[in-house]
Every structure is written in C-alpha cells, then in structure tokens.
Design a protein around this motif. Sequence first.
Motif, PDB file in Angstrom:
ATOM      1  N   ASP A 121      10.746   5.361  20.410  1.00 20.76           N
ATOM      2  CA  ASP A 121      10.155   4.722  21.685  1.00 20.76           C
ATOM      3  C   ASP A 121       8.823   3.971  21.676  1.00 20.76           C
ATOM      4  N   TYR A 122       8.451   3.878  20.552  1.00 25.23           N
ATOM      5  CA  TYR A 122       7.164   3.338  20.237  1.00 25.23           C
ATOM      6  C   TYR A 122       7.200   2.127  18.849  1.00 25.23           C
ATOM      7  N   LEU A 123       7.708   3.022  17.685  1.00 29.74           N
ATOM      8  CA  LEU A 123       7.404   2.187  16.488  1.00 29.74           C
ATOM      9  C   LEU A 123       8.591   1.115  16.620  1.00 29.74           C
ATOM     10  N   SER A 124       9.622   1.471  16.864  1.00 32.54           N
ATOM     11  CA  SER A 124      10.857   0.503  17.076  1.00 32.54           C
ATOM     12  C   SER A 124      10.602  -0.873  17.552  1.00 32.54           C
ATOM     13  N   HIS A 125       9.483  -1.000  18.345  1.00 36.61           N
ATOM     14  CA  HIS A 125       9.065  -2.386  19.013  1.00 36.61           C
ATOM     15  C   HIS A 125       8.156  -3.052  18.067  1.00 36.61           C
ATOM     16  N   PHE A 126       7.785  -2.523  17.040  1.00 38.04           N
ATOM     17  CA  PHE A 126       6.905  -3.309  15.827  1.00 38.04           C
ATOM     18  C   PHE A 126       7.242  -3.386  14.743  1.00 38.04           C
ATOM     19  N   SER A 127       6.821  -4.383  14.051  1.00 34.70           N
ATOM     20  CA  SER A 127       7.501  -4.523  12.652  1.00 34.70           C
ATOM     21  C   SER A 127       6.268  -3.925  11.615  1.00 34.70           C
ATOM     22  N   GLY A 128       6.969  -3.669  10.644  1.00 35.21           N
ATOM     23  CA  GLY A 128       5.764  -3.093   9.815  1.00 35.21           C
ATOM     24  C   GLY A 128       5.046  -1.957   9.958  1.00 35.21           C
ATOM     25  N   ALA A 129       5.096  -1.060  11.242  1.00 32.58           N
ATOM     26  CA  ALA A 129       4.373  -0.216  11.791  1.00 32.58           C
ATOM     27  C   ALA A 129       4.449   0.956  10.732  1.00 32.58           C
ATOM     28  N   PHE A 130       3.394   1.853  10.776  1.00 32.40           N
ATOM     29  CA  PHE A 130       3.406   3.114   9.689  1.00 32.40           C
ATOM     30  C   PHE A 130       4.695   4.044  10.556  1.00 32.40           C
ATOM     31  N   SER A 131       5.222   4.905   9.782  1.00 31.43           N
ATOM     32  CA  SER A 131       6.011   5.937  10.457  1.00 31.43           C
ATOM     33  C   SER A 131       5.729   7.337  10.021  1.00 31.43           C
ATOM     34  N   PRO A 132       5.034   8.120  10.931  1.00 25.42           N
ATOM     35  CA  PRO A 132       4.410   9.329  10.684  1.00 25.42           C
ATOM     36  C   PRO A 132       5.474  10.350  10.077  1.00 25.42           C
ATOM     37  N   ASP A 133       5.221  11.071   9.221  1.00 24.97           N
ATOM     38  CA  ASP A 133       6.244  12.031   8.662  1.00 24.97           C
ATOM     39  C   ASP A 133       5.730  13.451   9.448  1.00 24.97           C
ATOM     40  N   GLU A 134       6.864  14.244   9.580  1.00 23.03           N
ATOM     41  CA  GLU A 134       6.885  15.405  10.246  1.00 23.03           C
ATOM     42  C   GLU A 134       5.633  16.496   9.952  1.00 23.03           C
ATOM     43  N   SER A 135       5.298  16.455   8.640  1.00 19.80           N
ATOM     44  CA  SER A 135       4.178  17.336   8.439  1.00 19.80           C
ATOM     45  C   SER A 135       2.824  16.762   8.764  1.00 19.80           C
ATOM     46  N   THR A 136       2.701  15.494   8.888  1.00 13.90           N
ATOM     47  CA  THR A 136       1.480  14.906   9.453  1.00 13.90           C
ATOM     48  C   THR A 136       1.372  15.436  10.867  1.00 13.90           C
ATOM     49  N   VAL A 137       2.627  15.109  11.815  1.00 15.24           N
ATOM     50  CA  VAL A 137       2.597  15.404  13.029  1.00 15.24           C
ATOM     51  C   VAL A 137       2.176  16.818  13.297  1.00 15.24           C
ATOM     52  N   ARG A 138       2.911  17.649  12.552  1.00 14.67           N
ATOM     53  CA  ARG A 138       2.700  19.162  12.798  1.00 14.67           C
ATOM     54  C   ARG A 138       1.239  19.650  12.539  1.00 14.67           C
ATOM     55  N   LYS A 139       0.751  19.137  11.576  1.00 17.06           N
ATOM     56  CA  LYS A 139      -0.895  19.405  11.264  1.00 17.06           C
ATOM     57  C   LYS A 139      -1.732  19.001  12.743  1.00 17.06           C
ATOM     58  N   LYS A 140      -1.295  17.876  13.104  1.00 21.99           N
ATOM     59  CA  LYS A 140      -2.011  17.203  14.052  1.00 21.99           C
ATOM     60  C   LYS A 140      -1.887  17.928  15.417  1.00 21.99           C
ATOM     61  N   LEU A 141      -0.754  18.394  15.516  1.00 27.21           N
ATOM     62  CA  LEU A 141      -0.316  19.341  16.674  1.00 27.21           C
ATOM     63  C   LEU A 141      -0.897  20.797  16.747  1.00 27.21           C
ATOM     64  N   LYS A 142      -1.096  21.129  15.559  1.00 21.69           N
ATOM     65  CA  LYS A 142      -1.798  22.708  15.371  1.00 21.69           C
ATOM     66  C   LYS A 142      -3.205  22.382  15.522  1.00 21.69           C
ATOM     67  N   GLU A 143      -3.872  21.231  15.114  1.00 26.29           N
ATOM     68  CA  GLU A 143      -5.261  21.061  15.414  1.00 26.29           C
ATOM     69  C   GLU A 143      -5.556  20.668  16.792  1.00 26.29           C
ATOM     70  N   TYR A 144      -4.610  20.141  17.578  1.00 25.00           N
ATOM     71  CA  TYR A 144      -4.821  20.070  18.902  1.00 25.00           C
ATOM     72  C   TYR A 144      -4.695  21.487  19.844  1.00 25.00           C
ATOM     73  N   GLU A 145      -3.795  22.226  19.059  1.00 22.58           N
ATOM     74  CA  GLU A 145      -3.733  23.565  19.638  1.00 22.58           C
ATOM     75  C   GLU A 145      -4.896  24.406  19.746  1.00 22.58           C
ATOM     76  N   ALA A 146      -5.601  24.246  18.399  1.00 21.22           N
ATOM     77  CA  ALA A 146      -6.956  24.900  18.211  1.00 21.22           C
ATOM     78  C   ALA A 146      -8.009  24.316  19.180  1.00 21.22           C
ATOM     79  N   LEU A 147      -7.930  23.085  19.508  1.00 21.49           N
ATOM     80  CA  LEU A 147      -8.948  22.461  20.290  1.00 21.49           C
ATOM     81  C   LEU A 147      -8.782  22.641  21.683  1.00 21.49           C
ATOM     82  N   GLY A 148      -7.412  23.145  22.143  1.00 20.93           N
ATOM     83  CA  GLY A 148      -7.244  23.509  23.451  1.00 20.93           C
ATOM     84  C   GLY A 148      -6.375  22.380  24.235  1.00 20.93           C
TER      85      GLY A 148
END
Length: 415
Positions: A121-148
Amino acid sequence: MAYSELVKSFERIRSYMREFYVYGFKSREEYSIKSARSYDNERRRIESWIGDFMSFHQDTSGKNVFLSVDSRRIPHNPLHKAFKAKSFTDKDITLHFYVMDLLADGSALSSREIVDCINDDYLSHFSGAFSPDESTVRKKLKEYEALGLLSSEKCGREVLYRRTDDNTVDLNTWADALSFFSEEDPLGVIGSFLIDKLEKPSDSFRFKHHYMLHALDSDVLCDLLAAIDEKRAAELTVKSLRSGRDYQRTVCPLKIYVSTQSGRQYLLGYHYRGRHLSFFRLDAIKKVTIGNVEKHYSKYLGYQEKFDQHLWGVSTGPDHNLDHIEMTVHFDPGEEFVLHRLEREKRHGTVELLDSQTCRFSADVYDASEILPWLRTFIGRIVDLKCSSQYVLDMFQEDLARMDALYGGGNDVIQ
C-alpha cells in the motif's frame, strides 16, 4: 560532531544539567570529562530547551552559566522539555506513520500482515524505498504496546495489534487539573505531555515554593514506582556523592519519601546483601533495572512500616538507637494556632496539653538532630527542652548563644 537538539541518552543530559546548571556552575574550561566540543554541543542542546531561563556571570575562571527561574512568573516547569527531545531515525518516523495509519480504522493486524500492507500500500509507489523486515516491525509493535499506543491479543498462533485510541476523555475539561498536577506531583512530567495536547493550556497556578529541579529524576522515579506496584526487586546503578564512582545495589523497593523542606526524593528499600533497610537519593540513582517478583514482599513491607514509626526525616543515626526528645511550649490566649500547628506537624510524635496555655511535644526518633531546624521555629515559646542525646541539647544551646551574641538583647538560654 554535528549539533542536534535530539538525544539518545537522557542520563547524559541529566548529568550535564546537574553538573553545570543546577549544582556545579562550572565554566567551559573546568569541564574535563570530555572534549570542549562535546561540552559546546551539549550546552547548545540544553539552551534550545531552556534558553529563556538561563543566566551567566563572568569571573576569573571564565563564563559560568546557571538556571535563573522565578517560579512565581512561570506556569510550567521548563525542565520537562528535556524529556520531549528523544532522537529517532528516518526509518523510525516513517514506520511510525505507516503503522498508525494502517491501524487507524480500528482493525487488528499481525506483524506479518502489517509488513505486507506497508510493501503493497505504501512502498510500491516509491522506487528505492527501504523494505522493513518482520523482525523490525515486531520489535516496533512491542515497543508501542509497552508505551500504550497499541494493544495486542492472541489469535491462534499469531498476535494481533490494534490502536488504543480513546476519544471519550475531553482533556480540555481537565486543563486546570493537568496544570496543577504537572507542577505539584513528583511525576508531573506526565501531566506536561498531556498539556501539550490541549488547545488552550491553563495558566491558573503559580507556586511560591516550587521544587522543579527534581523533575530530572522522573524516569528513575517512574521505574521505581513500577517496581513497587508490581512488588519486584530492582538493581540500582548509583553514583557515589563523595567519590563520584558508580556502584550497584540490588534492593526490594518499598516506599518513596519526599522532603517537604527541599523537595528532595529518596527511595527506601530492603538491601538484600546487607540485610537491612537503606535510603537512596533519587538524584544519585542513574539507572533502575527491574527484576523478578519478590515472594517475601509483605515481610519487607512490614519492616518498613515498623521502621517508619520512628523516622523524622531519612537519617537513622549512627547506630539505629532511638533518641527521646521533649519540648514544652507556652502560647498566649488567642494563639491556639501554635497548638494546631504542633498537631499538624508532629509526624510520629505526640502532643499533650498540660494546661490552657502549655503543651508538650514528645517523640522517639532515630536521629533527634533532624528535628532541630523545626524546633528552632518555636524559639520564644519554648520553656523547656529535654533530649536523651546531649549532642542535640548542646547544639541547640550553641545556636541560642550565637544568636544572642549576634543580636544581643539578653535572651535567656534554656537550661
């Protein structure tokens, strides 16, 4: 090193602010821990937050910068700004908006589904954009859960995340309460973050005695309160106020004590290795690592409750023995406020009315010398003072003698 207003380590900023703008008043030339350039970068960073509240004076050692704040003229503690300058990378901020936008409709998605949606939905519209791996996203989700910011729920073998937006509270109706809380509560920085969300912050309060410097310890205090709430042990990294060296202590945090005279905050905890209760100044604690749940928490809390019965401040004296002290006070007709004040401020002591114009305050405390500053406020009304510690009586007599020598007038020294 390029200057940036944002910081990764708050402990470093707290150290600089204490060293130079709170306690030290040091010049650039007196700073030898790191390079002069490091000092300049940190100074400019701090000035970007609190530049309107800084002054300096010039002497032979150089230019000394310090905080200059009139609490009667400002509605909010400027030191709270230091907590709002945490650094982030370009990928951090990009991923934040992608995740929050994907979950804005109230849907619940797994980390794998979020990665797929970001790519499609997002990165497909840009060329050369970074592609996050699932591990990075999972860590960010857990961080946001800890922050509420997010909540999670288990669905089969996957964990689904959704936003925790709650629009049922109108913060604008709490403007005055938040304004008071942010300045008066030891964790007022939380109120400061909420005030930033208001359309029109309240400007209703000013404080004559405002202990704003202890806002720098808010993150340490928050961790300690979390450990107390969950009845967990904690490992403290403490900086010695004498040698300047760091040392570790593993304790069971029990209570937070706040001085009504200076605003200074202390932790009372059970020190496992020493097998006794100990006080730690919060402004000396650099880091708190929360440990396991303490099975014997109720027993240690019982120690604290018994220990607290004979505390006046935070001193336990050299040998933990009790000092008995008695003060007999006279007040004239119409001065019943003296009796009321004694009742209000007696702490763990007792007040006995001897007759219509005389009362006696008595207490058994670990260190009676801590009571002396309070006792001095009754000079002129004290008719008798007794204490099991001769040192305390001698100190009180010496104070009276010095005052008599300074002001004259033939004051009678209490025998």
